[in-house]
Enzyme design. Structure first.
Site, short mmCIF file in Angstrom:
data_model
loop_
_atom_site.label_atom_id
_atom_site.label_comp_id
_atom_site.label_asym_id
_atom_site.label_seq_id
_atom_site.Cartn_x
_atom_site.Cartn_y
_atom_site.Cartn_z
N ALA A 98 11.41 -53.60 -7.88
CA ALA A 98 10.74 -54.66 -8.03
C ALA A 98 9.41 -54.66 -7.41
CB ALA A 98 11.66 -55.71 -7.15
N THR B 19 6.39 -59.67 -0.29
CA THR B 19 7.27 -58.85 -0.65
C THR B 19 8.43 -59.49 -1.32
OG1 THR B 19 8.66 -56.93 -0.04
CG2 THR B 19 8.91 -58.70 1.43
N ASN B 20 9.82 -58.94 -1.77
CA ASN B 20 10.67 -59.54 -2.57
C ASN B 20 12.18 -58.99 -1.89
OD1 ASN B 20 11.64 -57.24 -4.10
ND2 ASN B 20 9.52 -57.28 -4.75
N HIS B 21 13.29 -59.43 -2.33
CA HIS B 21 14.40 -59.18 -1.74
C HIS B 21 15.07 -57.80 -2.19
CE1 HIS B 21 14.96 -63.10 0.17
NE2 HIS B 21 14.65 -63.55 -1.05
N SER B 22 14.28 -57.16 -3.03
CA SER B 22 15.00 -55.82 -3.47
C SER B 22 15.33 -54.68 -2.31
CB SER B 22 14.19 -54.96 -4.47
OG SER B 22 14.61 -53.77 -4.59
#
Ligand code: PMT
Length: 426
Positions: free
Chosen positions: A292, A225-228
């Site tokens: 994102a 995943t990512n930091h959004s």
């Protein structure tokens, strides 16, 4: 007032156009303000019928209000001529909103107890229209436990109170009990219709907004995943809704509250997000891609938890489909606002991304530990076909409002161009 604020006020006022409103005047010295309220509503395009109680007629004449409203004033349940014209039940059905201004202490008591022995109380029982009251009375009467009880009952039943204001009262005393000024009541009425019937510069538009991260499954317990955080997308969904649009928010996993009036479709992976977007955007004319979205996903998601046997492990990744590029390809008529998340060379990368993805508009932002992700604020570099604009550091809510303002301007330009084109063809 800024051009945007003026446009906003105009839109709010437009919501009054052709609305069926009963203004009911009851026995209070503040009845002298009722003609101004009726005039302001009529000026904004509302169709206003006035009802007066017997006590109200001791303060002002029906003649004044019938001249201003353009309709005969109704004041009796037993008026045969009026009943032949539009019976009180018909009048109760005709109304979308009943505004009692001024509302005396006696009127509040009668409404709270469900009386039906005069025209106004009967109308209030016989209608499904919303009821708004602007009380006006002596401050001791307003504070009296009997009035407090009546107000509490009415509020519980959904009656909307406008005021009273604090200030100088007719008896040369000061306190709470003064009727709110007619212009302010008109604004609350406009706001009421805007909220319940939808209005604003994006009224009639259907918008799909994506927000948050996606999760690409490695196995049943792990994902990429990512930091959004979803904040930027949620702020945009709220701003579009506040501008009157119907909004579908396709959201990856976040812990944010869904903005009022927005429909949320929760998704996990980029593939889920694409499916939800392609289905929602078929009915939309505006798409905002603030999510994102993962560019890669594991080529295979293991059915069982991958065991920790080897020292090294390889993960084969495969490209996900580009959702926003698919939207522009399949729905060229949809206005698209995309984002560009960059760590270097923001301006050139943003311009290039807009071209590559064929977006109507793009908002570039620097991302990283210091920027954009998860923060309450952001700064943007916005690019469209024939313009660019830097939006300096501000809250994501304020940036979202500005972006909506810019979209509204672009949509108006597009409309003007297509009108000129079609006139030239004729
Ligand atoms: O969520 P917050 O914490 O508030 O942070 C906000 C944000 C940084 C996530 C937001 O402002 C932002 O930049 N969103 C886009 C992030 C991104 O994926 O950027 P990109 O440059 O990789 O993608 C460009 C555009 O293509 C984006 O509109 C993206 O939604 C879209 N895209 C990307 C990949 C993909 N498979 N499908 C897409 O539609």
């Amino acid at each position: 007032m800024s051009a945007w604020a003026e446009l906003w006020v105009q839109c709010r006022m437009q919501t009054l156009s052709q609305r069926h409103i009963i203004v009911a005047v009851t026995g209070s010295i503040a009845a002298y303000k009722a003609p101004v309220l009726v005039r302001r509503l009529v000026e904004a395009g509302a169709d206003v019928q006035v009802v007066m109680t017997e006590a109200a007629k001791r303060f002002i004449t029906p003649m004044t209000l019938s001249a201003i409203s353009g309709h005969p004033v109704r004041h009796s349940l037993w008026d045969e001529d009026a009943e032949l014209n539009m019976g009180h039940i018909e009048l109760a059905r005709w109304a979308e909103l009943i505004v009692i201004a001024p509302a005396s202490a006696d009127t509040l008591a009668r409404l709270a107890h469900g009386r039906a022995d005069d025209l106004l109380s009967t109308l209030c029982l016989a209608t499904t229209a919303e009821l708004m009251v602007a009380p006006a009375m002596n401050h001791v009467m307003w504070a009296h436990p009997a009035t407090r009880d009546n107000v509490a009952r009415l509020v519980e039943r959904g009656v909307k109170f406008v005021g009273p204001d604090n200030g100088a009262l007719a008896e040369r005393e000061t306190g709470a009990g003064r009727m709110v000024e007619p212009e302010a009541i008109r604004d609350v009425v406009a706001e009421f219709f805007a909220e319940t019937r939808g209005s604003g510069p994006l009224a009639g538009h259907r918008v799909v907004v994506t927000a948050g991260p996606t999760r690409e499954s490695i196995d049943p317990v792990r994902f990429i995943t990512n930091h959004s955080s979803g904040r930027m997308g949620y702020a945009l969904a709220a701003a579009c809704r506040a501008a009157g649009a119907q909004v579908t928010l396709v959201s990856g996993p976040t812990s944010l509250a869904v903005p009022t009036g927005v429909t949320r479709v929760g998704v996990q992976s980029a593939a889920d997000m694409r499916a939800a977007v392609m289905s929602a955007v078929a009915d939309a004319d505006l798409f905002i891609g603030a999510a994102a979205v993962a560019d890669y996903r594991p080529a295979q998601s293991a059915a069982d938890k991958i065991k920790k046997t080897a020292e090294d492990a390889q993960l084969t990744l495969t490209r996900t489909r580009d959702i926003i590029a698919d939207v522009t390809a399949e729905y060229p008529g949809v206005f698209t606002l995309g984002f560009a998340a960059e760590t270097t060379d923001l301006e050139n990368a943003t311009r290039a991304k807009r071209e590559r993805k064929k977006l109507s508009m793009i908002a570039g932002n620097l991302v990283g530990p210091e920027h954009a992700f998860g923060r309450d604020d952001n700064s943007l570099f916005v690019v469209w076909e024939d313009g660019e604009r830097h939006l300096p550091q501000d809250s994501k809510q304020a940036l979202a409002r500005t972006l909506v303002e810019m979209i509204v301007e672009r949509l108006a330009d597009e409309r003007a161009t297509s009108n000129t084109d079609s006139q030239e063809q004729i």
